[in-house]
Design an enzyme around this catalytic site. Structure first.
Site, mmCIF file in Angstrom:
data_model
loop_
_atom_site.group_PDB
_atom_site.id
_atom_site.type_symbol
_atom_site.label_atom_id
_atom_site.label_comp_id
_atom_site.label_asym_id
_atom_site.label_seq_id
_atom_site.Cartn_x
_atom_site.Cartn_y
_atom_site.Cartn_z
ATOM 1 N N CYS A 132 7.142 90.601 22.864
ATOM 2 C CA CYS A 132 6.303 90.072 21.783
ATOM 3 C C CYS A 132 5.042 90.938 21.622
ATOM 4 C CB CYS A 132 5.909 88.630 22.106
ATOM 5 S SG CYS A 132 4.917 87.889 20.803
ATOM 6 N N CYS B 188 -1.281 86.869 24.041
ATOM 7 C CA CYS B 188 -1.640 85.582 24.657
ATOM 8 C C CYS B 188 -1.747 85.785 26.183
ATOM 9 C CB CYS B 188 -0.588 84.529 24.326
ATOM 10 S SG CYS B 188 -0.264 84.414 22.547
ATOM 11 N N CYS C 137 0.954 84.597 28.773
ATOM 12 C CA CYS C 137 2.385 84.668 28.433
ATOM 13 C C CYS C 137 3.103 85.870 29.028
ATOM 14 C CB CYS C 137 2.548 84.673 26.914
ATOM 15 S SG CYS C 137 4.287 84.685 26.446
ATOM 16 N N CYS D 182 15.148 72.265 21.548
ATOM 17 C CA CYS D 182 14.120 73.164 21.008
ATOM 18 C C CYS D 182 14.551 74.618 21.174
ATOM 19 C CB CYS D 182 12.803 72.955 21.737
ATOM 20 S SG CYS D 182 12.261 71.250 21.740
ATOM 21 N N CYS E 271 14.185 71.270 17.076
ATOM 22 C CA CYS E 271 12.805 71.751 17.110
ATOM 23 C C CYS E 271 12.864 73.268 17.238
ATOM 24 C CB CYS E 271 12.087 71.137 18.317
ATOM 25 S SG CYS E 271 10.405 71.725 18.562
ATOM 26 N N CYS F 257 4.839 69.478 16.123
ATOM 27 C CA CYS F 257 4.729 69.433 17.577
ATOM 28 C C CYS F 257 3.641 70.435 17.929
ATOM 29 C CB CYS F 257 6.069 69.826 18.208
ATOM 30 S SG CYS F 257 6.001 69.987 20.006
ATOM 31 N N ARG G 14 3.903 65.038 25.623
ATOM 32 C CA ARG G 14 4.959 65.700 26.399
ATOM 33 C C ARG G 14 4.417 66.477 27.588
ATOM 34 N NH1 ARG G 14 8.704 68.922 22.831
ATOM 35 N NH2 ARG G 14 9.260 66.798 22.319
HETATM 36 S S1 SF4 Z 1 2.969 82.843 23.541
HETATM 37 FE FE1 SF4 Z 1 4.040 84.738 24.191
HETATM 38 S S2 SF4 Z 1 5.823 84.811 22.844
HETATM 39 FE FE2 SF4 Z 1 4.379 83.388 21.890
HETATM 40 S S3 SF4 Z 1 3.147 84.615 20.491
HETATM 41 FE FE3 SF4 Z 1 2.026 84.587 22.454
HETATM 42 S S4 SF4 Z 1 2.746 86.435 23.539
HETATM 43 FE FE4 SF4 Z 1 4.208 86.031 21.889
#
Ligand code: SF4
Length: 341
Positions: free
Chosen positions: A76, A80, A83, A120, A151, A211, A283
């Site tokens: 990705c 974040c 993540c 999901c 979901c 959600c 949740r």
């Molecule tokens: S949480 Fe992870 S998968 Fe989702 S947008 Fe952020 S970096 Fe990408």
């Protein structure tokens, strides 16, 4: 009853003249200070209050079981800080191209056999491209045809994409706010808080249930957690489903090594979500594997009534199905039936 509590009718959106610190403004919004006052309550009073609200709106001994499958993993472009799927962090997560529709349906059938009522589908994208939407809509239609709630969590949506997902039979779209607006920049820099709110509006406008929740244990303060809960509770309407995640620290991510959150703070956050959003499904999501059974039981007492179920939660582990069943049996709790119309 005399305790440091708010009255249930206030929690359900009504004004109460005798409540001061905990009172909403005339616009009926939750002040951050009011949510923080909940979080500051003596633990027993807070849980008692949350139980009162919970029992007014839900079967207190029922829990909804959801299963989450990663339909496209890793690589990705976002940053974040929690993540392991962000391409820029070296976490050992293997990138995986989008799964076939058949393999997703097979996973949904297996999840249904194990008692899950909601399925999901998550993808590690900044947002889906049109060709991705075309595949995911086929997955949604096929899972829906099994009689399960559907979901998806696919990242930011462009105008029109939510409508396509809804037309395919999507019941819920997950898009978390993650944290409070003030703390957001500490965690993510590749998109704005407003981007998240815009996607949530797209989802609402398409008639899909929302959600939306967040993550705690990211080094934030109690005030930050109050800010997150207030932001969620002030969405109009508030989300139908509110996942509260506990950070799973993954080596290689910037948040690895963050000071651990006291488990009772997590329970308090669940209780505040329940009191401020009485009808939502709260949740218990990521991080449950690291929680003792006693902490999970406290979360149920605090108003959690939905769990992710199965052996994987995107790329981090989730308690085994048998362990979950054993815990629910021990607590005398049952899974919520889903009766598709
Ligand atoms: S949480 Fe992870 S998968 Fe989702 S947008 Fe952020 S970096 Fe990408």
């Amino acid at each position: 009853m005399q305790c440091n509590s708010i009255l249930p009718e206030l929690a359900d959106g009504h004004e109460n003249d005798e409540s001061n610190a905990l009172k909403r403004s005339k616009s009926n919004r939750w002040h951050i200070g009011a949510v923080q006052a909940l979080l500051d309550m003596p633990f027993g009073d807070l849980i008692f209050q949350a139980q009162q609200v919970h029992r007014q709106h839900h079967n207190a001994n029922a829990v909804q079981l959801s299963t989450l499958i990663s339909v496209k993993t890793g690589g990705c472009p976002e940053d974040c800080g929690y993540c392991p799927q962000a391409a820029r962090y070296h976490t050992g997560v293997d990138n995986q191209a989008i799964l076939s529709v058949d393999s997703v349906v097979a996973a949904a059938v297996a999840a249904k056999e194990q008692g899950a009522t909601r399925f999901c589908m998550g993808a590690a994208w900044r947002g889906p491209k049109q060709r991705d939407i075309e595949i995911v809509t086929k997955m949604i239609s096929a899972v829906k045809a099994l009689g399960m709630e559907t979901c998806a969590t696919l990242g930011m949506l462009k105008p029109g994409q939510a409508g396509q997902l809804g037309a395919a039979g999507l019941d819920y779209y997950n898009h978390n706010l993650d944290t409070s607006a003030d703390y957001y920049d500490t965690i993510i820099s590749t998109r704005e808080y407003q981007d998240r709110l815009d996607t949530l509006q797209e989802v609402r406008d398409a008639g899909i249930n929302v959600c939306c929740g967040g993550i705690v244990g990211m080094g934030e303060t109690r005030e930050t957690r109050a800010g997150l809960i207030a932001q969620l509770a002030n969405l109009n309407p508030y989300p139908e489903s509110v996942p509260i995640n506990h950070l799973v620290q993954v080596e290689g991510t910037p948040l690895y090594g963050t000071a651990k959150l006291d488990p009772l703070e997590f329970v308090r956050t669940i209780a505040a979500a329940r009191i401020t959003m009485p009808k939502t499904m709260v949740r218990l999501s990521a991080g449950r594997r690291e929680m003792s059974e006693a902490v999970q039981a406290l979360c149920f007492l605090a108003g959690a009534n939905s769990i992710f179920y199965g052996d994987k939660l995107l790329t981090t582990g989730n308690p085994e199905v048998q362990q979950d069943q054993a815990l629910l049996n021990k607590l005398g709790m049952q899974s919520l039936p889903f009766d598709p119309e």
